[in-house]
Write a protein that holds these residues in place. Structure first.
Motif, mmCIF file in Angstrom:
data_model
loop_
_atom_site.group_PDB
_atom_site.id
_atom_site.type_symbol
_atom_site.label_atom_id
_atom_site.label_comp_id
_atom_site.label_asym_id
_atom_site.label_seq_id
_atom_site.Cartn_x
_atom_site.Cartn_y
_atom_site.Cartn_z
ATOM 1 N N PRO A 331 22.444 0.110 8.306
ATOM 2 C CA PRO A 331 22.125 -0.933 8.217
ATOM 3 C C PRO A 331 20.754 -1.675 9.233
ATOM 4 N N LEU A 332 19.927 -2.420 8.802
ATOM 5 C CA LEU A 332 19.061 -3.176 9.933
ATOM 6 C C LEU A 332 20.060 -4.232 10.635
ATOM 7 N N GLN A 333 20.068 -4.147 11.777
ATOM 8 C CA GLN A 333 20.954 -4.998 12.781
ATOM 9 C C GLN A 333 20.181 -6.228 13.439
ATOM 10 N N ILE A 334 20.532 -7.407 12.808
ATOM 11 C CA ILE A 334 19.894 -8.595 13.496
ATOM 12 C C ILE A 334 20.859 -9.251 14.445
ATOM 13 N N ASN A 335 20.716 -9.038 15.871
ATOM 14 C CA ASN A 335 21.635 -9.172 16.673
ATOM 15 C C ASN A 335 21.210 -10.382 17.671
ATOM 16 N N ASN A 336 19.834 -10.724 17.863
ATOM 17 C CA ASN A 336 19.382 -11.531 18.841
ATOM 18 C C ASN A 336 19.231 -12.875 18.036
ATOM 19 N N PRO A 337 19.716 -14.174 18.670
ATOM 20 C CA PRO A 337 19.456 -15.335 18.153
ATOM 21 C C PRO A 337 17.841 -15.506 17.885
ATOM 22 N N ASN A 338 17.766 -16.414 16.904
ATOM 23 C CA ASN A 338 16.281 -16.953 16.563
ATOM 24 C C ASN A 338 15.498 -15.863 15.977
ATOM 25 N N THR A 339 16.149 -14.793 15.764
ATOM 26 C CA THR A 339 15.214 -13.559 15.059
ATOM 27 C C THR A 339 14.769 -14.187 13.848
ATOM 28 N N VAL A 340 13.343 -13.783 13.532
ATOM 29 C CA VAL A 340 12.768 -14.023 12.241
ATOM 30 C C VAL A 340 12.485 -12.667 11.361
ATOM 31 N N VAL A 341 12.954 -12.821 10.196
ATOM 32 C CA VAL A 341 12.884 -11.594 9.294
ATOM 33 C C VAL A 341 12.108 -12.151 8.373
ATOM 34 N N LEU A 342 10.766 -11.553 7.997
ATOM 35 C CA LEU A 342 10.047 -12.343 6.888
ATOM 36 C C LEU A 342 9.294 -10.973 6.258
ATOM 37 N N GLY A 343 9.548 -11.057 5.043
ATOM 38 C CA GLY A 343 9.210 -10.005 3.907
ATOM 39 C C GLY A 343 7.900 -10.383 3.259
ATOM 40 N N LEU A 344 7.129 -9.615 2.968
ATOM 41 C CA LEU A 344 5.811 -9.831 2.244
ATOM 42 C C LEU A 344 5.952 -9.055 0.923
ATOM 43 N N GLY A 345 5.296 -9.637 -0.169
ATOM 44 C CA GLY A 345 5.027 -8.993 -1.189
ATOM 45 C C GLY A 345 6.695 -8.466 -2.045
ATOM 46 N N ILE A 346 7.670 -9.298 -1.746
ATOM 47 C CA ILE A 346 9.032 -8.809 -2.234
ATOM 48 C C ILE A 346 9.272 -7.544 -1.635
ATOM 49 N N ALA A 347 9.207 -7.244 -0.581
ATOM 50 C CA ALA A 347 9.790 -6.229 0.495
ATOM 51 C C ALA A 347 11.400 -6.054 0.196
ATOM 52 N N THR A 348 11.522 -4.758 -0.143
ATOM 53 C CA THR A 348 12.812 -4.351 -0.770
ATOM 54 C C THR A 348 13.544 -3.389 0.127
ATOM 55 N N LEU A 349 15.088 -3.651 0.448
ATOM 56 C CA LEU A 349 15.660 -2.820 1.298
ATOM 57 C C LEU A 349 16.621 -2.125 0.154
ATOM 58 N N LEU A 350 16.677 -0.710 0.600
ATOM 59 C CA LEU A 350 17.542 -0.043 -0.456
ATOM 60 C C LEU A 350 18.371 0.743 0.486
ATOM 61 N N PRO A 351 19.484 0.635 0.547
ATOM 62 C CA PRO A 351 20.579 1.543 1.313
ATOM 63 C C PRO A 351 20.746 2.878 0.445
ATOM 64 N N THR A 352 20.854 4.130 1.211
ATOM 65 C CA THR A 352 20.874 5.200 0.550
ATOM 66 C C THR A 352 22.190 5.852 0.818
ATOM 67 N N ALA A 353 22.998 5.608 1.697
ATOM 68 C CA ALA A 353 24.331 6.254 2.148
ATOM 69 C C ALA A 353 25.356 5.612 1.906
ATOM 70 N N GLY A 354 25.420 4.492 1.044
ATOM 71 C CA GLY A 354 26.564 3.504 0.929
ATOM 72 C C GLY A 354 26.731 2.789 1.970
ATOM 73 N N ASN A 355 25.887 2.537 2.596
ATOM 74 C CA ASN A 355 26.053 1.440 3.901
ATOM 75 C C ASN A 355 25.416 0.082 3.689
ATOM 76 N N VAL A 356 25.688 -0.608 4.596
ATOM 77 C CA VAL A 356 24.981 -2.132 4.422
ATOM 78 C C VAL A 356 23.700 -2.067 4.569
ATOM 79 N N ALA A 357 23.175 -2.882 4.058
ATOM 80 C CA ALA A 357 21.448 -2.737 4.205
ATOM 81 C C ALA A 357 21.210 -3.720 5.296
ATOM 82 N N MET A 358 21.878 -4.620 5.555
ATOM 83 C CA MET A 358 21.448 -5.595 6.678
ATOM 84 C C MET A 358 22.709 -6.425 7.246
ATOM 85 N N THR A 359 22.803 -6.377 8.508
ATOM 86 C CA THR A 359 24.160 -7.438 9.247
ATOM 87 C C THR A 359 23.051 -8.445 10.179
#
Length: 593
Positions: A331-359
């Protein structure tokens, strides 16, 4: 998706005129390279960030024919490319462009000005559905933000369904939300000014939030207006079915990429607004924070991994996801307060190992925007988890926000996810979420793209504007938290239930689309539509569209159930209230409960 799309299960083969897909891709690559070279040549004082080859940067000094060629090349590749891997973002520097854009799948148009009118597109934007016989119920995954549109014929056509938001735009004319009478199903516009009339046509349901309209005409099942100036009169629902909420209780607008006169890029993060109406950008000073782009890690799908992205996040960077499909073995791990995650062009997250994609940790102010979570073949327990567990931590003054966040289980490929999103944190704001178990495409079937719930809300004081949840095996939405608020809900029961015995909640027929847990004492939902189309076994029944406890602080206003084409039955609208929706009575409604 809804109704008429179900009669066209096989998507038509689309051939680009005079071009094969490989040729079109090669042409587009050459145009992109030419654009990058031209931009670098024009900008000698400031180095342009490396956004990768799937981001086009347009400059008003470029010949309009050159700009048009680039736009047309993308459209030829993307018009019918519903489940393809290509992703594109087109960035317009401030100025005037004499071009008309036809917008296909996985394409995002972004103005880079401080205000929408800094980028003026003289010619217009068009989304129609000729690739699908005029049926726009599969026109997903595209968006337009932060620019001004002057349609060449006076009307901007935007015939779309879910996951196709319009934000922070100024339409200098009219808008049409269908394709000449063909169905469209589910749209969203926010923080926008439309000078003249919006004609919703055959659009089945729509949310307009914090906008200013010239006027509105037409309606179908569920048209909701929240914090909208000059919204249509809503006192006579369901004739017409206009649900009007005068003010938006609490919201912050989506962060957006911008450029200053010296060529420096930054991301503007709008401030939280309470009890608001109309657009956020009419004043000269818009409250918020400008983050220079050097504070962001610019990720690229072709080179980055979960490890490289997490290393950047752990170092304190924000995250800009350029267009592409990111294959993640952790998983991508967003742990810090006020973090901005901004996707362009319908950016797509695909887990490959049965994992969470983002926490997302239970911290203040995280913003996740413009991301598609796509389930992998190996089952993930959840794709996005916000907060490790339920706590009493308050984020009321600086909430976590989710803008244009979409989820897909099956469709592009075989996908499995028990849950798509679980929200454990308090005071989270969701702003246009489409949570979709695929009903067409690849890897589709009752025992193929396996799920349980679409979304589970455990946190308290969670607010949703525009929640679309479709086709999951169990409750589409399960709400366990207190003081939840939902403004506009659209859902469809699974189409592919093989028989009633396969879909029983104990002795009850089917699982309600929207389930508020029995222990909840405070909940409010306004402007809801739940539909069924049991195309595998038309004798299947859903006992109730919505199940919720009763009490003085449980409120449901303007609730609709629909049997699409009369195929199947929803016996009750809310608990045991409301007439059944079936082939002799397609639509059933409850004013309030």
């Amino acid at each position: 998706m809804s109704q008429s799309s179900m009669h066209q299960r096989q998507l038509p083969v689309f051939n680009i005129p005079s071009l094969g897909l490989n040729t079109a891709s090669a042409l587009l690559a050459s145009l992109l390279l030419a654009g990058c070279q031209a931009t670098e040549a024009q900008n000698t004082t400031v180095e342009t960030p490396d956004f990768g080859e799937h981001v086009l940067i347009m400059d008003p000094s470029m010949p309009s024919g050159e700009v048009q060629n680039k736009l047309d090349a993308i459209f030829k590749l993307q018009e019918s490319n519903q489940f393809g891997p290509e992703r594109y973002a087109v960035l317009f520097k401030p100025g005037v462009y004499h071009n008309k854009v036809r917008l296909g799948f996985y394409t995002q148009l972004l103005g880079l000005g401080q205000f929408p009118d800094d980028v003026m597109l003289q010619g217009g934007i068009q989304v129609e559905a000729s690739w699908h016989g005029g049926d726009a119920t599969q026109n997903f995954w595209r968006s337009v933000e932060n620019l001004s549109v002057t349609p060449d014929n006076g009307t901007m056509q935007w015939a779309v369904s879910q996951a196709s938001p319009l934000r922070r735009i100024h339409v200098r004319g009219n808008m049409l939300l269908d394709d000449n009478g063909g169905w469209s199903s589910g749209g969203y516009i926010a923080d926008s000014l439309v000078d003249h009339e919006i004609n919703s046509g055959t659009q089945q349901q729509w949310l307009t939030r914090n906008s200013t309209l010239g006027s509105w005409t037409n309606q179908n099942w569920n048209m909701v207006f929240v914090g909208v100036k000059n919204a249509p009169e809503g006192q006579h629902w369901p004739n017409p079915p206009y649900t009007v909420v005068e003010q938006t209780p609490v919201v912050s607008e989506k962060p957006f990429l911008t450029i200053d006169s010296a060529g420096h890029y930054s991301v503007f993060v709008p401030a939280l607004r309470k009890n608001s109406q109309g657009v956020s950008w009419q004043d000269n000073h818009v409250p918020g924070e400008s983050l220079p782009l050097n504070k962001f890690y610019i990720a690229k799908a072709e080179k980055d991994t979960a490890s490289t992205i997490n290393a950047a996040l752990n170092s304190g960077k924000h995250l800009l996801l350029t267009p592409g499909i990111y294959k993640l073995d952790a998983p991508l791990q967003i742990n810090n307060p006020n973090t901005v995650v901004l996707g362009l062009g319908i950016a797509t997250l695909l887990p490959t190992a049965g994992n969470v994609a983002m926490t997302v940790a239970d911290v203040d102010g995280v913003k996740v925007s413009g991301v598609l979570f796509d389930a992998g073949e190996k089952n993930s327990e959840v794709l996005l988890q916000v907060g490790d567990k339920k706590t009493t931590v308050s984020h009321a003054q600086n909430p976590i926000t989710l803008h244009d966040v979409f989820f897909r289980v099956g469709g592009a490929t075989v996908g499995n996810a028990t849950h798509s999103v679980i929200i454990n944190s308090n005071h989270v704001i969701g702003d246009n979420l489409w949570v979709w178990r695929g009903d067409h495409g690849n890897g589709i079937g009752w025992a193929t793209n396996k799920t349980k719930h679409g979304i589970i809300v455990n946190g308290d004081n969670v607010t949703m504007y525009g929640l679309f949840v479709e086709h999951f095996h169990n409750y589409q939405t399960l709400w366990n938290g207190e003081y939840g608020q939902v403004y506009f809900y659209q859902s469809e029961a699974p189409y592919d239930v093989p028989n009633q015995e396969s879909w029983m909640n104990g002795s009850v027929n089917g699982y309600a689309s929207y389930k508020v847990a029995d222990h909840v004492k405070h909940h409010k939902a306004i402007g809801m539509g739940v539909y069924c189309f049991f195309d595998v076994n038309t004798s299947v029944k859903l006992n109730s569209a919505i199940e919720a406890p009763t009490g003085p602080d449980i409120h449901f206003d303007h609730v609709t159930s629909v049997s699409l084409g009369g195929t199947g039955e929803i016996t009750h609208v809310l608990n045991d209230q409301g007439e059944k929706a079936y082939d002799k009575n397609y639509v059933s409604r409850i004013v309030n409960q």
